[in-house]
Design an enzyme around this catalytic site. Structure first.
Site, PDB file in Angstrom:
ATOM      1  N   LYS A 169     -31.735  -1.329   7.819  1.00  0.00           N
ATOM      2  CA  LYS A 169     -31.659   0.074   8.239  1.00  0.00           C
ATOM      3  C   LYS A 169     -30.647   0.831   7.372  1.00  0.00           C
ATOM      4  O   LYS A 169     -30.938   1.921   6.900  1.00  0.00           O
ATOM      5  CB  LYS A 169     -31.248   0.144   9.721  1.00  0.00           C
ATOM      6  CG  LYS A 169     -31.241   1.531  10.297  1.00  0.00           C
ATOM      7  CD  LYS A 169     -30.977   1.535  11.798  1.00  0.00           C
ATOM      8  CE  LYS A 169     -30.896   2.969  12.311  1.00  0.00           C
ATOM      9  NZ  LYS A 169     -30.613   3.035  13.745  1.00  0.00           N
TER      10      LYS A 169
ATOM     11  N   GLU B   7     -25.097  -9.547   3.584  1.00  0.00           N
ATOM     12  CA  GLU B   7     -25.956 -10.735   3.483  1.00  0.00           C
ATOM     13  C   GLU B   7     -27.315 -10.373   2.892  1.00  0.00           C
ATOM     14  O   GLU B   7     -27.839 -11.051   2.002  1.00  0.00           O
ATOM     15  CB  GLU B   7     -26.159 -11.385   4.860  1.00  0.00           C
ATOM     16  CG  GLU B   7     -24.892 -11.826   5.576  1.00  0.00           C
ATOM     17  CD  GLU B   7     -24.407 -10.793   6.575  1.00  0.00           C
ATOM     18  OE1 GLU B   7     -24.477  -9.587   6.258  1.00  0.00           O
ATOM     19  OE2 GLU B   7     -23.973 -11.197   7.670  1.00  0.00           O
TER      20      GLU B   7
ATOM     21  N   GLY C 158     -31.324  -0.952  15.418  1.00  0.00           N
ATOM     22  CA  GLY C 158     -31.818  -2.128  14.705  1.00  0.00           C
ATOM     23  C   GLY C 158     -32.419  -3.164  15.629  1.00  0.00           C
ATOM     24  O   GLY C 158     -33.520  -3.656  15.398  1.00  0.00           O
ATOM     25  N   ARG C 159     -31.736  -3.422  16.776  1.00  0.00           N
ATOM     26  CA  ARG C 159     -32.220  -4.490  17.650  1.00  0.00           C
ATOM     27  C   ARG C 159     -33.408  -4.043  18.512  1.00  0.00           C
ATOM     28  O   ARG C 159     -33.878  -4.782  19.369  1.00  0.00           O
ATOM     29  CB  ARG C 159     -31.094  -5.040  18.510  1.00  0.00           C
ATOM     30  CG  ARG C 159     -30.276  -3.980  19.212  1.00  0.00           C
ATOM     31  CD  ARG C 159     -29.004  -4.591  19.811  1.00  0.00           C
ATOM     32  NE  ARG C 159     -28.155  -3.553  20.381  1.00  0.00           N
ATOM     33  CZ  ARG C 159     -27.229  -2.884  19.689  1.00  0.00           C
ATOM     34  NH1 ARG C 159     -27.045  -3.175  18.399  1.00  0.00           N
ATOM     35  NH2 ARG C 159     -26.488  -1.931  20.250  1.00  0.00           N
TER      36      ARG C 159
ATOM     37  N   GLU D 292     -25.161  -7.654  22.005  1.00  0.00           N
ATOM     38  CA  GLU D 292     -24.724  -6.615  21.042  1.00  0.00           C
ATOM     39  C   GLU D 292     -24.863  -5.224  21.674  1.00  0.00           C
ATOM     40  O   GLU D 292     -24.212  -4.278  21.270  1.00  0.00           O
ATOM     41  CB  GLU D 292     -25.524  -6.686  19.744  1.00  0.00           C
ATOM     42  CG  GLU D 292     -24.944  -5.806  18.638  1.00  0.00           C
ATOM     43  CD  GLU D 292     -25.513  -6.099  17.250  1.00  0.00           C
ATOM     44  OE1 GLU D 292     -26.492  -5.421  16.850  1.00  0.00           O
ATOM     45  OE2 GLU D 292     -24.991  -6.998  16.577  1.00  0.00           O
TER      46      GLU D 292
ATOM     47  N   HIS E 196     -32.360 -31.773  28.486  1.00  0.00           N
ATOM     48  CA  HIS E 196     -31.700 -32.905  27.831  1.00  0.00           C
ATOM     49  C   HIS E 196     -30.493 -32.413  27.041  1.00  0.00           C
ATOM     50  O   HIS E 196     -30.041 -33.081  26.111  1.00  0.00           O
ATOM     51  CB  HIS E 196     -32.710 -33.614  26.923  1.00  0.00           C
ATOM     52  CG  HIS E 196     -33.931 -34.051  27.667  1.00  0.00           C
ATOM     53  ND1 HIS E 196     -34.056 -35.271  28.285  1.00  0.00           N
ATOM     54  CD2 HIS E 196     -35.078 -33.365  27.950  1.00  0.00           C
ATOM     55  CE1 HIS E 196     -35.239 -35.348  28.887  1.00  0.00           C
ATOM     56  NE2 HIS E 196     -35.884 -34.213  28.697  1.00  0.00           N
TER      57      HIS E 196
ATOM     58  N   LYS F 220     -16.564  -7.635   9.335  1.00  0.00           N
ATOM     59  CA  LYS F 220     -17.069  -7.269   8.000  1.00  0.00           C
ATOM     60  C   LYS F 220     -15.905  -6.883   7.080  1.00  0.00           C
ATOM     61  O   LYS F 220     -15.837  -7.307   5.928  1.00  0.00           O
ATOM     62  CB  LYS F 220     -18.041  -6.091   8.098  1.00  0.00           C
ATOM     63  CG  LYS F 220     -19.370  -6.401   8.760  1.00  0.00           C
ATOM     64  CD  LYS F 220     -20.265  -5.141   8.764  1.00  0.00           C
ATOM     65  CE  LYS F 220     -21.597  -5.408   9.455  1.00  0.00           C
ATOM     66  NZ  LYS F 220     -22.438  -4.188   9.534  1.00  0.00           N
TER      67      LYS F 220
END
Ligand code: F6P
Length: 542
Positions: free
Chosen positions: A201, A207, A262-263, A348, A379, A507
């Site tokens: 965005k 990254e 974004g999410r 977030e 498990h 960041k």
């Protein structure tokens, strides 16, 4: 009514046994609701009619219905945009609404949104049919989507969930900056037949840019076609200038808009890798399923509103019963990425402690969300859920129809899902454990020694969400359900669910540490970090 009164109400019943609430034979029917191809059974929650009524009264007094309407109309709340700290509207639901609603709600952006949808569909048709070919005139075999956070999780959860609906295109996602992740993907790909989509965005995420650069260098080195980037690369971003600066052809850049977080962006051109994998029709079904949940959420009274019910009971558990976690347990291998997706969408959005008006909150907000596919979780962490003192509310999610030919497997999977929700609620008393051991023929000494180790606290509340079958429609409804649940919780907790200032410090420090690693003077970093940097720089652990 306020949240502190809700907490006081819950305090009185913290020790209540959920099982006792089933004295009402109608409870399972009364405490369930259907919407958009989903069925929610919330009867195993530790709550009764009066307490639910108090939650609905609280929501009504907080004008929740008006706030829900604002989400669909773009109207302001208390004179501000819903995302008030970034002064942005929140309108991701419009992306899956009919064009008439897009024109009503999005104003001058509507045409751009509709054109972008058409551009997406045209790219998908061209790539799948082979009419859109690579720089070497070959049909594409692979798609590599580079992005992280909301530019990754939605695509990943849908790719995993909709495997049976995928065509022969191999669609890969690359998120982590770890070079191992890059190498792992590039080993699978041929530069000549790979389409790359950079999803960001802001087009500033460290990254994503580093990964995109590595893939670009790999592709240029592997190909004789100088136009391979211009031809085989697309971008999805609000930052057109940065994307063109990176070398992506402006005609291959699909826009995003500030009113899509974004999410919450899978419904935008962020969904292009998914649409390439499942085709335009299935991608349209995903959006249609989400739209069905939108209509339910927008037009249903609070008491029968699935996202509202899940949200308010989630607050009852978090703030009233003081449960700090929420387990998301999809009993479906295809939904294995859902817990990770919901970690971002939930934590977030609502992992905050300052209200949207800037006041320090005097109540907790988002729970710690975790989980994994069932039966694997049995498990892993189920031991703690059954025998630690911590009560961990749980969402079980399971499809009535399995997605494989193994019917017996699916029956066992469903039985385990229902068994776990029952066991978490029932538990096992000391007397029950003793009687079991006696029935097994254990000696009185063995019964005395073992029984206490076999008791289980029970009284763990859970939701069970059923869907007929996992499909694009039901997945769309499921993702929209959780989006809206999180929206309601944010409104009731009075936080802004649509900013994420908390990611900024990491960041900034990441860049500082990079600089120190490259020789800059340390910038008031702790001796721990400086010592660790030194070991890294000296490539040794003594
Ligand atoms: O996690 C922080 C965040 O800003 C998310 O909100 C966002 O989805 C992600 O980073 C990626 O951001 P972008 O899409 O701008 O690369």
């Amino acid at each position: 009514m306020d949240i502190h009164e809700i907490c006081r109400l819950a305090e009185q019943h913290k020790k209540r046994s959920i099982i006792d609430l089933f004295i009402d034979n109608e409870r399972a029917d009364k405490y369930s609701v259907s919407a958009a191809n989903l069925y929610l059974d919330y009867s195993k929650q530790n709550i009764n009619d009066d307490e639910l009524a108090a939650l609905y009264l609280w929501a009504t007094e907080k004008k929740l219905s008006e706030k829900i309407s604002a989400l669909f109309t773009g109207n302001s709340i208390d004179g501000s945009n819903i995302n008030n700290t970034e002064d942005r509207q929140v309108l991701h639901s419009a992306l899956r609404a009919p064009e008439s609603i897009k024109h009503q709600v999005l104003g001058c952006d509507a045409a751009d949104v509709i054109n972008t949808e058409k551009q997406m569909a045209s790219i998908v048709t061209g790539i799948i049919s082979g009419s859109l070919v690579s720089a070497s005139n070959q049909k594409y075999t692979d798609v590599l989507a580079i992005g992280i956070g909301g530019s990754f999780y939605g695509i990943k959860v849908a790719l995993s969930a909709l495997k049976p609906y995928q065509n022969e295109l191999n669609v890969h996602v690359l998120a982590n900056v770890d070079g191992g992740a890059v190498q792992e993907k590039l080993q699978l790909l041929s530069a000549e037949t790979t389409l790359v989509i950079v999803i960001s965005k802001t087009f500033t995420t460290q990254e994503t840019l580093l990964n995109a650069l590595a893939v670009k260098e790999w592709m240029l080195a592997a190909s004789i076609h100088s136009d391979i980037i211009a031809k085989q690369w697309y971008a999805v971003s609000t930052n057109i200038s940065k994307a063109t600066e990176f070398g992506i052809d402006e005609n291959n850049i699909l826009p995003m808009w500030d009113w899509v977080g974004g999410r919450f962006s899978l419904w935008s051109a962020v969904g292009l890798p998914l649409a390439l994998a499942i085709g335009n029709d299935n991608y349209a079904c995903l959006k249609a399923g989400a739209y069905q949940m939108d209509e339910h959420f927008h037009n249903t009274p609070l008491e029968n509103n699935m996202p509202v019910i899940m949200a308010l009971i989630g607050i009852w558990n978090r703030n009233g019963l003081q449960c700090p976690s929420l387990a998301i347990l999809p009993y479906d291998h295809a939904l294995r990425a859902l817990p990770g997706y919901l970690q971002q969408t939930d934590m977030e959005s609502n992992g905050k402690s300052v209200s949207n008006q800037g006041e320090k909150l005097t109540w907790q907000t988002a729970p710690v969300v975790f989980g994994q596919e069932g039966t694997n979780g049995q498990h892993a962490f189920m031991q703690l859920m059954h025998q630690s003192e911590d009560i961990i509310p749980t969402d079980f999610i399971v499809a009535i129809q399995g997605s494989s030919q193994y019917q017996k497997h699916h029956q066992v999977l469903v039985a385990n899902c229902l068994a776990q929700s029952e066991a978490l609620m029932q538990g096992k008393t000391l007397l029950q454990a003793q009687n079991e051991l006696i029935a097994q023929g254990k000696t009185p000494e063995q019964v005395e020694q073992l029984a206490c180790h076999k008791t289980m606290k029970g009284n763990t509340p859970s939701n069970t969400l059923l869907m007929d079958k996992l499909s694009p429609v039901s997945l769309g409804a499921l993702l929209a359900l959780y989006e809206h649940k999180i929206f309601v919780q944010g409104m009731m907790w009075q936080v802004n669910s649509f900013d994420q200032w908390g990611v900024e410090l990491g960041k900034e420090l990441g860049q500082k540490i990079m600089n120190v690693m490259q020789g800059d003077e340390n910038d008031n970093l702790s001796s721990s970090s400086l010592s660790l940097i030194k070991k890294f720089k000296n490539q040794l652990i003594d």
